[in-house]
Design an enzyme around this catalytic site. Structure first.
Site, PDB file in Angstrom:
ATOM      1  N   LEU A 195       0.996  -1.240   0.310  1.00 35.97           N
ATOM      2  CA  LEU A 195       0.058   0.363  -0.135  1.00 35.97           C
ATOM      3  C   LEU A 195       0.488   1.580   0.385  1.00 35.97           C
ATOM      4  CD1 LEU A 195      -3.200  -0.926   2.685  1.00 35.97           C
ATOM      5  CD2 LEU A 195      -3.300  -0.559   0.134  1.00 35.97           C
ATOM      6  N   PHE A 217       2.804   1.941  -3.156  1.00 35.57           N
ATOM      7  CA  PHE A 217       1.462   2.631  -4.052  1.00 35.57           C
ATOM      8  C   PHE A 217       1.508   4.114  -3.489  1.00 35.57           C
ATOM      9  CE2 PHE A 217      -3.393   3.855  -4.382  1.00 35.57           C
ATOM     10  CZ  PHE A 217      -3.441   3.579  -5.333  1.00 35.57           C
ATOM     11  N   HIS A 218       1.437   4.167  -2.586  1.00 35.79           N
ATOM     12  CA  HIS A 218       0.948   5.835  -1.974  1.00 35.79           C
ATOM     13  C   HIS A 218       2.265   6.593  -2.481  1.00 35.79           C
ATOM     14  CE1 HIS A 218       0.080   8.895   0.892  1.00 35.79           C
ATOM     15  NE2 HIS A 218       1.348   8.516   2.119  1.00 35.79           N
ATOM     16  N   ILE A 219       2.789   6.283  -2.361  1.00 35.74           N
ATOM     17  CA  ILE A 219       4.726   6.788  -2.654  1.00 35.74           C
ATOM     18  C   ILE A 219       4.502   7.192  -4.306  1.00 35.74           C
ATOM     19  CG2 ILE A 219       6.863   6.596  -2.932  1.00 35.74           C
ATOM     20  CD1 ILE A 219       7.018   5.523  -0.502  1.00 35.74           C
ATOM     21  N   GLY A 276       2.023   9.846  -4.990  1.00 41.00           N
ATOM     22  CA  GLY A 276       2.382  11.099  -5.108  1.00 41.00           C
ATOM     23  C   GLY A 276       3.338  11.394  -5.559  1.00 41.00           C
TER      24      GLY A 276
END
Ligand code: HEM
Ligand code: SF4
Ligand code: SF4
Lengths: 294, 210
Positions: B166, B169-171, B174
């Site tokens: 996750l 994916f978050h990085i 962004g």
């Protein structure tokens, strides 16, 4: 710790072959419960040979002393008073310690390369200098054997006197046992000897006598002759069907490389998404609305 | 740095500092945890001074992250309540991934995807804290029976894998959404960026009804 190093079948957390040029014969220690008188000579011999000392404990009103295995007491005698038939008390005494499993849960669970090794003679040994003190081996062991030292945060357990066996000696406990309840030798020979003992016990009225060499862990290199082999748990909780178990298999099995591959795929998917779709930017129309901003 | 009156304030200095504390501790946890995860990652222990130090440090960094994450949880819990509009947003997520956001329902301060991510992270973090305590041999593991420790070992490894996925994916999200990182680095975003990516929040910030 041991002297042998060319006959390693398996090392913990190692994916390539171990030094295995030399092949030794499988050994076993046979503990004949029907012959044991509970004198604890083996417990003393173990401490003498390995030069470990436990703190003087307190009396709990039973013979068990210490009450449990510790980082200094690698073997303990466990005493149970059991009434299998009304009015017929039996005093069951079991020498507890590492079973030297063919499929060792401790080795499977250990994350530190070479902290647990298995020799081709079947002995499972901890190499404390590689141990990081995480205690995973305790989690993996179906017999609850390894003990984490409070002094150095390394785990300790019975070595089956791998240092003595390496130079052709029997383990200290077997050498010292005054009744011959502990014998040591080639595993096949020990199984043969055990069969003779079982036949003798059956003749003497122990109809359910048998050998404890649990196949759930691929057999062990410490085996028992049990007068009541149909009920191993009465011997101070000897597990009936020990195995590494589904939880430890899941934790340490094929799921791990698959999960690692999955993570690599997330990285790859992100990268290829970027180079195929390009970045998500503010559209030219909206940029125009806010021309004053830049 | 002075606030630019033309820009919109997205995160306060405290929020930013805490976010980066969580980010740094998370990366340390992922690297040190992976060292125990599979032999292929064992060499990562060298980053922390060897296997023993990695074993000692990991859970303490975990406590630090748990505190930082706890603050984020209480700060953002209300902002991340899923609305019907967010569910609608999620049902269009395919177009978004495809790079076409023209038909996306209007997102507030956080879009449906960010909210879903938030709740998944909350679940993973809760599982990691609980299972992490159970398998912490030096102080807590002796309090639990073997079966519970075995279950916790599996839970910790599974939750860690999911959380690492996750966060990757978050990085990436962004990085993919240009200028997003400005909000978390400097606290402010351009109005154009806000209108593009979080139109409902944009109107709210500009004094509109919502
Ligand atoms: C929240 C507090 C946390 C605590 C108390 C904690 C504690 C632990 C402990 C005690 C271990 C066993 C190794 C050791 O003794 O160091 C461990 C392993 C591990 N931790 Fe954590 N941890 C926490 C959070 C995290 C987080 C956020 C991650 C994700 C990045 C993570 C990833 C891992 C991994 C991958 C392992 C190896 C699992 C295995 O395969 O056995 N941990 N953790
Ligand atoms: S009894 Fe436990 S410590 Fe001994 S070899 Fe088997 S799994 Fe390892
Ligand atoms: S405590 Fe030592 S031997 Fe046991 S699993 Fe951890 S590193 Fe391996």
């Amino acid at each position: 710790m041991a002297l042998q190093s060319l006959d390693i079948t398996r090392r913990s957390a190692t994916t390539t072959p171990s030094p295995s040029q030399r092949k030794t014969q499988e050994v076993a220690k046979l503990i004949d419960i029907s012959k044991c008188i509970g004198c604890k000579a083996c417990q003393v011999a173990c401490m003498e040979w390995n030069d470990t000392r436990d703190a003087v404990g307190s009396n709990h009103g039973v013979y068990d002393n210490p009450m449990d295995l510790t980082e200094n007491s690698w073997t303990v005698m466990r005493y149970a008073e059991v009434e299998l038939e009304q009015g017929k008390l039996e005093w069951l005494i079991r020498k507890d310690g590492c079973m030297h499993c063919t499929e060792p849960g401790c080795l499977k669970a250990c994350p530190a390369p070479g902290a647990v090794v298995q020799y081709s003679n079947g002995i499972v040994d901890f190499h404390e200098e590689n141990c990081i003190g995480c205690g995973y081996c305790i989690t993996g062991c179906p017999f609850n054997i390894p003990r984490l030292s409070k002094k150095d945060s390394k785990v300790y357990k019975c070595t089956l006197c791998s240092d003595r066996v390496a130079v052709g000696q029997e383990p200290a406990c077997a050498k010292t046992c005054p009744t011959g309840a502990i014998v040591f030798g080639i595993k096949e020979a020990m199984l043969h000897h055990a069969e003779g003992r079982v036949a003798d016990l059956k003749n003497r009225g122990f109809a359910k006598a048998g050998i404890y060499d649990p196949q759930g862990v691929g057999g062990t290199h410490v085996i028992y002759v049990l007068p009541h082999a149909d009920r191993p748990e009465i011997y101070c909780g000897l597990p009936r069907n020990p195995s590494i178990g589904p939880m430890v298999e899941l934790w340490k099995g094929a799921a791990k490389p698959l999960a690692s591959f999955g993570l690599a795929m997330v990285v790859a998917a992100s990268f290829f998404h970027y180079v195929t779709k390009g970045p998500s930017e503010v559209s030219p129309e909206i940029e125009k609305e806010f021309e004053d901003e830049k | 740095m002075k606030n630019d009156p033309q820009k919109l304030i997205r995160y306060t200095p405290f929020e930013r500092a805490n976010h980066w504390l969580a980010a740094i501790t998370f990366i340390l946890l992922a690297l040190s945890g992976l060292a125990f995860f599979h032999p292929a990652f064992y060499p990562l222990n060298q980053l922390f001074g060897g296997g023993v130090w990695t074993r000692i440090l990991h859970p303490f960094v975990g406590v630090l992250m748990a505190l930082s994450f706890g603050v984020m949880f209480s700060n953002y819990r209300k902002l991340n309540v899923m609305t019907p509009a967010d569910k609608e947003w999620l049902s269009h997520v395919r177009e978004m991934v495809d790079g076409d956001d023209r038909n996306m329902p209007e997102a507030g301060k956080f879009n449906g995807g960010q909210k879903l991510l938030f709740w998944l992270l909350v679940i993973c973090m809760a599982l990691l804290i609980l299972s992490g305590i159970v398998i912490w041999r030096a102080y807590f593991a002796f309090l639990f029976p073997a079966a519970v420790i075995r279950l916790a070992s599996v839970v910790h490894a599974v939750a860690a894998t999911i959380m690492i996925a996750l966060i990757i994916f978050h990085i990436y999200a962004g990085f993919w959404t240009k200028e997003s990182i400005d909000g978390m680095l400097y606290g402010q975003v351009r109005r154009a960026w806000a209108k593009q990516h979080h139109p409902a929040w944009f109107r709210q910030m500009m004094g509109g009804d919502k």
